[in-house]
Motif scaffolding. Structure first.
Motif, mmCIF file in Angstrom:
data_model
loop_
_atom_site.group_PDB
_atom_site.id
_atom_site.type_symbol
_atom_site.label_atom_id
_atom_site.label_comp_id
_atom_site.label_asym_id
_atom_site.label_seq_id
_atom_site.Cartn_x
_atom_site.Cartn_y
_atom_site.Cartn_z
ATOM 1 N N TYR B 268 56.603 89.009 59.216
ATOM 2 C CA TYR B 268 56.400 87.574 59.018
ATOM 3 C C TYR B 268 57.437 86.837 59.854
ATOM 4 N N VAL B 336 57.580 84.084 50.643
ATOM 5 C CA VAL B 336 57.414 85.360 49.941
ATOM 6 C C VAL B 336 55.936 85.632 49.674
ATOM 7 N N ARG B 337 55.254 84.603 49.164
ATOM 8 C CA ARG B 337 53.831 84.778 48.826
ATOM 9 C C ARG B 337 53.029 85.121 50.078
ATOM 10 N N HIS B 340 53.763 88.657 51.482
ATOM 11 C CA HIS B 340 53.080 89.699 50.702
ATOM 12 C C HIS B 340 51.572 89.675 50.969
ATOM 13 N N GLU B 341 51.027 88.459 51.042
ATOM 14 C CA GLU B 341 49.579 88.317 51.252
ATOM 15 C C GLU B 341 49.146 88.992 52.558
ATOM 16 N N GLY B 343 50.794 91.476 53.956
ATOM 17 C CA GLY B 343 51.307 92.839 54.034
ATOM 18 C C GLY B 343 52.480 92.990 54.979
ATOM 19 N N GLY B 345 56.146 93.724 56.048
ATOM 20 C CA GLY B 345 57.219 94.556 55.510
ATOM 21 C C GLY B 345 58.591 94.028 55.831
ATOM 22 N N GLU B 373 63.080 90.580 46.829
ATOM 23 C CA GLU B 373 61.844 91.239 47.258
ATOM 24 C C GLU B 373 62.077 92.606 47.888
ATOM 25 N N LEU B 375 62.822 93.071 50.872
ATOM 26 C CA LEU B 375 62.287 93.054 52.237
ATOM 27 C C LEU B 375 63.433 93.006 53.249
#
Lengths: 277, 411
Positions: B268, B336-337, B340-341, B343, B345, B373, B375
Motif C-alpha cells: 500500500y 488500515v482498512r 487489508h482490503e 491484501g 502486506g 496490525e 504490518l
C-alpha cells in the motif's frame, strides 16, 4: 568430497570489503580495498584478496552474497542482501547476544536493534544528510587543516568539548571558524566534532544492554568509542574488524542461504534471522 | 528486455486521445476567448460546468511538470518572487513555469501556454496552499479569485460542516453568475453531478480490481489513468472512459494477467506520488516482484456521495469526505482498512517534504500501524515534485530492507 566455501562482499561508498567462510562458518579470509570510482573492480579485488587469504579460488566459492552501495556490481554474487540484514548478522556472529548495532560509514549511519536470538527487531537510518558520518569528519578536518587520520589524536589531547551543532556538514565547517574566533583550541574543536557525531547516534535512539560499533569511522577513529560511552552512558564496544562486519554478515547469509538467487527468493524462510517488526 | 513498468493496457491509447481532446478543447476556448475556469482538483468542478465554463486544473499541470521533470528547472523562478522551497512544490513549479514561460502542454498538446482564466475557484478541503496559489494568479492576471473555505481534520462529516460548506457553494453560485458565459442551469448541474458520481463509482471499481491476486494494474498505472477523474469530472466522457477501462481490467483479472510478473509482495502506498520517479520506482518494485496495489492518493478520489437530488449538501458532503480533509484517526483507520482490503502486506509512507497535508508519517502513524496490525512499514523521504528532496540510491537501501521485512513476514 567437495568442500563448501562462502563469501560476502560489501561494496561501500569508501571501501569494498570481503570475507570468506568455511563450511562451519569459520573465517578463512578477509580483505578491504578503497572503492574509488570502479565499484565492480573494487568488489572483485576485495573478493580475490579474501579468497587468496583463505586459499580458495574465486570460482571455488559455493555462494556469494553482496551488499552495500555497489552490491549490484559484484560479479558472481548469487544474491544481494540489504546492509541492515548483513550488519545484524555479522554483529550477532561476533557477539552472540542482544545489542544495538551502530554502523557509521562514509555516507550514512544506521542503528539496528538485535535481540538475543539474532533477530532484527527494528532499524533506523540517518536522514538524507551527511552530518554524523565519515563525510562529515572529512569536511571538518579539511576546514581545520588537519589530516583526517590525525583528528582522533587531536581530540584525545583534551577533555574540553567545543559546542558544535550536528545539523549540517557544510555549516559545521563554517562553525569551526566561529569556534576558533571564540578562542577554542583545535583539540577542543576536534573533540566537539566527535561529540557531534556521537549526538547523531544518540538521536537515532540506541539502547542497551550493549552498543556494538561497526563501520569505517570507528575503525579509523577509536576516540569515538570513548566519547560515545560518555554520551550514551551505555556499554559501547567495537566489533572486531568493524569495517568488515557487513561483509562477514553477508558471508554468513551466503552460508545459510538457498542454493541460487531464484530459488532463494522463494526460500527466504530458511534464513536463521527473522524480522519481528 | 521486457518493460517492467506496470500493466500493458490497451486503454493507454484511449486515455491519450481523451486527454488530447480535453486539452484541445481548452486550447480552442483559450484562443477563441471563451471562458475558462481554473479549479482545484477537488473544487466545485460540477458547478463550473453547469455554468458552461471550460475547466482547467492547475494541479494536473503541476503533476505534469513533475512527471516530465520540468519542475526542477522552473521552481527557482517562484522562489525568486518569494515562494519558499519549503512550500508546496506543485505551487512553486506551476508558478515557476508560468514565470519562465514554459509548459509541458506545449510538447504534449501543442499549447504554448496554460489557458488564460476568467475566474479562479479553489476549495481549501485539500490545503490552504491552493488559496495562496490561486491568489497569486488572481493578482498577477487581474482575475477574480473565489473560494470555498472548508473545515478540516474531520472525524465525522457533520451536518454542521455540511451546512457551512453548502451555504458557501450557494454563495459561490451567485458570484459565478456574474462571471459565467451563461445563466446557472440546475439541470446542467444535476447532469454533471450524475456524471461525476457514475465516473467516481466506475473509477473505484477499476481500482478495486487490484484487490485481486495477481493485480492487473498497479500504482504507476493508477496515477496515469486517474487523469480523467480529475480533469473530466462531471462529464459523460469520463464515464465512458472508465466503463471501457473497467471492462479491460476485468478481462485481465479473468485471464489472471499480472501487472508485475511473478507478483510476490503487495504494498500500500500512502501519500503523494513522486512524479519524477514514477518509472524508476516502478522498475525497482517490479524487479523485486512487488506490486503497489493500492494507495491513498488514487483510492480516496472516489466522490460517490454526489447526489443530484440534493445538490448543494451532496457536493458539500462529498468534498468534505475526501481523505485529506479528515482527522488523523480517520486516516489511520482508512489506511488500515484499505491495506487489508487489497491484501497489502506492508505500507510505504511517502513523507513528501513540501506537502505536509498529504504526508501522514509525521505524528507516529506508521509506528502505530506497525504495532497494531503487525504490518511492515517504511517511511520514504521524498517530494511530489522537488527533485532536490529525493535520492533514488539512498531510498533503494530503505526499500530493500523493507522488502526483506515483508519477505520475512511471508515466512
Amino acid at each position: 568430497m567437495s568442500v563448501d566455501f562462502f563469501a560476502g562482499v560489501d561494496v561501500g561508498s569508501s571501501y569494498a570489503k570481503a570475507a570468506v567462510l568455511g563450511a562451519q562458518g569459520e573465517l578463512l579470509g578477509k580483505a578491504l580495498c578503497p572503492t574509488g570510482l570502479d565499484l565492480k573492480g573494487a568488489g572483485l579485488t576485495a573478493l580475490t584478496q579474501a579468497c587468496a587469504e583463505a586459499g580458495v579460488p574465486v570460482e571455488g566459492l559455493s555462494r556469494t552474497v553482496s551488499t552495500g552501495y555497489g552490491r549490484d556490481e559484484v560479479a558472481g554474487a548469487t544474491r544481494t542482501r540489504s546492509e541492515i540484514f548483513c550488519l545484524a548478522r555479522g554483529a550477532f556472529a561476533a557477539l552472540g547476544r542482544a545489542m544495538t548495532v551502530v554502523d557509521i560509514g562514509g555516507q550514512d549511519s544506521k542503528i539496528i536493534y538485535v535481540d538475543d536470538r539474532g533477530r532484527r527487531l527494528d532499524y533506523r537510518m540517518n536522514r538524507k544528510c551527511a552530518a554524523g558520518t565519515g563525510a562529515f569528519l572529512e569536511i571538518v578536518a579539511l576546514r581545520m587543516g588537519v589530516p583526517l587520520e590525525n583528528l582522533g589524536a587531536l581530540a584525545e589531547q583534551t577533555r574540553e568539548v567545543a559546542p558544535l551543532s550536528s545539523f549540517c556538514s557544510v555549516f559545521a565547517a563554517t562553525e569551526v571558524l566561529d569556534l576558533l574566533r571564540k578562542g577554542y583550541g583545535p583539540p577542543a574543536i576536534a573533540r566537539g566534532v566527535y561529540r557531534s557525531v556521537a549526538q547523531r547516534v544518540v538521536d537515532m535512539g540506541p539502547r542497551g544492554p550493549v552498543v556494538a560499533m561497526a563501520g569505517g569511522v570507528v575503525a579509523h577513529h577509536p576516540v569515538l568509542l570513548e566519547i560515545l560511552r560518555e554520551t550514551l552512558g551505555l556499554e559501547v564496544v567495537a566489533l572486531s574488524s568493524p569495517q568488515l562486519v557487513g561483509a562477514l554478515g553477508a558471508a554468513h547469509l551466503a552460508r545459510e542461504d538457498g542454493p541460487s538467487t531464484e530459488e532463494s527468493l522463494e526460500g527466504e524462510g530458511s534464513a536463521t534471522m527473522r524480522e519481528e517488526a | 528486455m521486457a518493460d517492467l513498468v506496470g500493466a500493458q493496457l490497451q486503454s493507454n491509447g484511449r486515455l491519450k486521445a481523451l486527454m488530447a481532446e480535453y486539452f484541445g478543447q481548452l486550447k480552442v476556448a483559450d484562443e477563441g476567448g471563451a471562458p475558462v475556469a481554473w479549479c482545484t482538483s477537488v473544487g466545485p468542478a460540477e458547478l463550473l460546468r453547469a455554468f458552461g465554463f471550460q475547466v482547467y486544473f492547475p494541479e494536473n499541470h503541476g503533476a505534469m511538470l513533475g512527471a516530465t521533470r520540468m519542475a526542477g528547472k522552473v521552481m527557482a523562478a517562484a522562489h525568486g518572487v518569494g515562494y519558499s522551497q519549503d512550500i508546496c512544490s506543485y505551487l512553486t513549479s506551476d508558478i515557476g513555469a508560468f514565470l519562465s514561460g514554459v509548459t509541458p502542454l506545449a510538447k504534449a498538446y501543442g499549447m504554448e501556454a496554460v489557458p488564460r482564466p476568467s475566474v479562479l475557484v479553489y476549495n481549501t478541503n485539500q490545503c490552504r496552499e491552493v488559496k495562496d496559489w490561486f491568489e497569486w494568479y488572481g493578482r498577477t492576471l487581474g482575475v477574480p479569485t473565489l473560494g470555498i473555505h472548508s473545515p478540516g481534520q474531520l472525524d465525522q462529516v457533520t451536518p454542521e460542516a455540511i451546512e457551512l460548506v453548502a451555504a458557501q457553494l450557494e454563495h459561490l453560485r451567485d458570484a459565478l453568475a456574474l462571471l459565467a458565459p451563461r445563466p446557472f442551469d440546475p439541470a446542467a448541474l444535476a447532469e454533471a453531478l450524475d456524471h461525476s458520481r457514475e465516473a467516481a463509482i466506475l473509477w473505484g471499481r477499476c481500482l478495486q480490481t487490484a484487490a485481486r491476486t495477481p493485480a492487473p494494474w498497479v500504482f504507476s498505472d493508477h496515477t496515469i489513468h486517474m487523469a480523467p477523474i480529475v480533469v473530466l469530472r462531471g462529464t459523460s466522457e469520463a464515464v465512458a472512459y472508465y466503463k471501457g477501462l473497467l471492462a479491460e481490467l476485468e478481462a485481465l483479472c479473468a485471464s489472471g494477467t499480472a501487472a508485475v510478473p511473478g507478483e510476490r509482495f503487495r504494498i500500500y502506498w500512502e501519500g503523494m506520488p513522486i512524479w519524477g520517479q514514477l518509472r524508476p520506482l516502478a522498475e525497482l518494485f517490479a524487479s523485486h516482484r512487488a506490486a503497489l496495489v493500492a494507495s491513498t492518493y488514487c483510492n480516496s478520489w472516489v466522490l460517490d456521495e454526489l447526489d443530484s437530488s440534493d445538490p448543494w449538501r451532496a457536493m458539500a458532503r462529498a468534498y468534505l469526505s475526501i481523505f485529506i480533509c479528515r482527522s488523523e484517526g480517520y486516516k489511520q483507520e482508512y489506511i488500515v482498512r484499505t491495506a487489508h482490503e487489497f491484501g497489502a502486506g506492508g505500507v510505504i509512507f511517502h513523507d513528501s517534504k513540501t506537502c505536509p497535508h498529504n504526508s501522514n508519517s509525521r505524528f507516529g502513524m506508521p509506528q502505530r500501524i506497525r504495532a497494531t496490525e503487525g504490518l511492515p512499514v517504511l517511511v520514504l523521504e521524498g517530494d511530489l515534485n522537488d527533485p532536490r528532496c529525493f535520492a533514488l540510491e539512498e531510498s533503494r537501501v530503505r526499500l530493500e530492507v523493507f522488502l526483506e521485512q515483508m519477505e520475512d513476514a511471508l515466512g
